[in-house]
Design a protein around this motif. Structure first.
Motif, mmCIF file in Angstrom:
data_model
loop_
_atom_site.group_PDB
_atom_site.id
_atom_site.type_symbol
_atom_site.label_atom_id
_atom_site.label_comp_id
_atom_site.label_asym_id
_atom_site.label_seq_id
_atom_site.Cartn_x
_atom_site.Cartn_y
_atom_site.Cartn_z
ATOM 1 N N UNK A 271 0.845 -1.182 0.000
ATOM 2 C CA UNK A 271 0.000 0.000 0.000
ATOM 3 C C UNK A 271 0.888 1.243 0.000
ATOM 4 N N UNK A 272 0.614 2.152 -0.857
ATOM 5 C CA UNK A 272 1.288 3.427 -1.182
ATOM 6 C C UNK A 272 2.237 3.320 -2.371
ATOM 7 N N UNK B 254 -8.807 3.223 -0.654
ATOM 8 C CA UNK B 254 -9.276 4.603 -0.806
ATOM 9 C C UNK B 254 -8.418 5.350 -1.823
ATOM 10 N N UNK B 255 -7.111 5.125 -1.795
ATOM 11 C CA UNK B 255 -6.205 5.768 -2.745
ATOM 12 C C UNK B 255 -6.532 5.344 -4.176
ATOM 13 N N UNK B 256 -6.770 4.052 -4.365
ATOM 14 C CA UNK B 256 -7.117 3.560 -5.690
ATOM 15 C C UNK B 256 -8.415 4.165 -6.204
ATOM 16 N N UNK B 257 -9.372 4.289 -5.321
ATOM 17 C CA UNK B 257 -10.642 4.910 -5.714
ATOM 18 C C UNK B 257 -10.421 6.352 -6.149
ATOM 19 N N UNK B 258 -9.586 7.082 -5.405
ATOM 20 C CA UNK B 258 -9.306 8.481 -5.748
ATOM 21 C C UNK B 258 -8.611 8.600 -7.099
ATOM 22 N N UNK B 259 -7.843 7.587 -7.475
ATOM 23 C CA UNK B 259 -7.156 7.590 -8.771
ATOM 24 C C UNK B 259 -8.056 7.095 -9.903
ATOM 25 N N UNK B 260 -9.267 6.680 -9.579
ATOM 26 C CA UNK B 260 -10.195 6.210 -10.599
ATOM 27 C C UNK B 260 -9.990 4.764 -11.004
ATOM 28 N N UNK B 261 -9.258 3.995 -10.197
ATOM 29 C CA UNK B 261 -8.975 2.608 -10.552
ATOM 30 C C UNK B 261 -10.258 1.779 -10.504
ATOM 31 N N UNK C 185 -2.348 14.554 -2.295
ATOM 32 C CA UNK C 185 -3.589 13.942 -1.818
ATOM 33 C C UNK C 185 -3.362 12.479 -1.466
ATOM 34 N N UNK C 186 -2.547 11.794 -2.269
ATOM 35 C CA UNK C 186 -2.274 10.388 -2.008
ATOM 36 C C UNK C 186 -1.647 10.163 -0.649
ATOM 37 N N UNK C 187 -0.716 11.037 -0.274
ATOM 38 C CA UNK C 187 -0.079 10.873 1.041
ATOM 39 C C UNK C 187 -1.023 11.253 2.171
#
Length: 282
Positions: A58-59, A112-119, A241-243
């Protein structure tokens, strides 16, 4: 006298400004790669319509945030992310949870990070964090191969196996497994019309830059990475935002490199990729 003093101070301030600007330009030059051709989107440049990113922790997806975001938002490609471990051995910077709960926390963060990136699709596996080198290689490779058969990517994104972009053994191991799985599939007959991935895009670090800030690990990475073919910008806002989303790791860049995340990304503005083409399946 007062006017003269103010004039001198203004001149000194101007000179300091020019000096700082010059230092920034010089430092930024360390994070460039002359061999890399700048493109707006790696997936778009290659013509990829289905992208699978295969990483260890993750990250790790933040290292390719620009590629993943552009593939979805600009090129309307299908994107999927496999994270092989739950990051349970990570150091919390800052501490946000009980250490025994870190696997659950970091799993939630990467989803949550993946969702924010549109994955479109994500999987978080439970291989041991900081222990991928001890996992049976055939077992790990077969798991990656199964994911490739499931998502049918034409572009695989992963770490360069000889360096892992940071020298982390888990990064190198998952890169090697992704490479082996992709090549093995390319040599097998097509299944259900899927002819295998056409390209692997290995994320690599700018060699002079990582040598300058990365200490012994940086020197190892620089000595074991190829010259990249492609470079693309990632939005500063996306990276920061990712961090924030990866709250348990938010200060990992300042902790590791003694630079704020903002300055780090202002210097290291591009993502760099070594792209290899795979043999088409029969």
């Amino acid at each position: 006298m007062r006017k003269k003093a103010l004039s001198i101070l203004a001149g000194l301030a101007l000179a300091a400004g020019f000096l700082c600007a010059g230092l920034f330009v010089w430092a930024s030059s360390l994070f460039s790669e002359p061999s890399a051709r700048e493109v707006p989107s790696v997936a778009g440049e290659l013509g990829a319509t289905r992208v699978l990113a295969v990483f260890a922790h993750p990250d790790d997806e933040l290292r390719v945030a620009g590629l993943l975001e552009a593939a979805k938002a600009r090129d309307h490609a299908f994107t999927a992310l496999v994270t092989a471990t739950r990051g349970e051995k990570g150091s919390q910077v800052p501490k946000v949870a009980r250490q025994r709960d870190l696997a659950q926390v970091r799993t939630a963060e990467v989803l949550k990070s993946g969702y924010a990136l549109g994955i479109d699709e994500q999987e978080v596996w439970d291989f041991p964090d900081s222990g991928l080198a001890g996992v049976d290689f055939e077992r790990l490779t077969a798991r990656v191969e199964e994911a490739m058969e499931r998502y049918k990517p034409d572009l695989i994104v992963t770490f360069w196996p000889a360096s892992g972009e940071s020298g982390h053994p888990d990064h190198m191991r998952i890169g090697l497994a992704a490479q082996a799985a992709a090549h093995r599939l390319s040599e097998m007959p097509a299944v259900d019309g899927y002819r295998g991935a056409k390209w692997i895009a290995y994320v690599v670090a700018p060699r002079r830059g990582i040598r300058a800030i990365g200490g012994e690990a940086g020197a190892f990475v620089a000595a074991n990475e190829p010259a990249p073919d492609l470079a693309m910008k990632a939005k500063l806002s996306t990276r920061l935002r990712g961090w924030e989303i990866h709250a348990s790791q938010e200060y990992s860049i300042p902790t590791t490199y003694r630079l704020s995340a903002r300055l780090y990304y202002l210097l290291w503005g591009d993502e760099f990729y070594k792209v290899t083409e795979l043999k088409e399946r029969r």
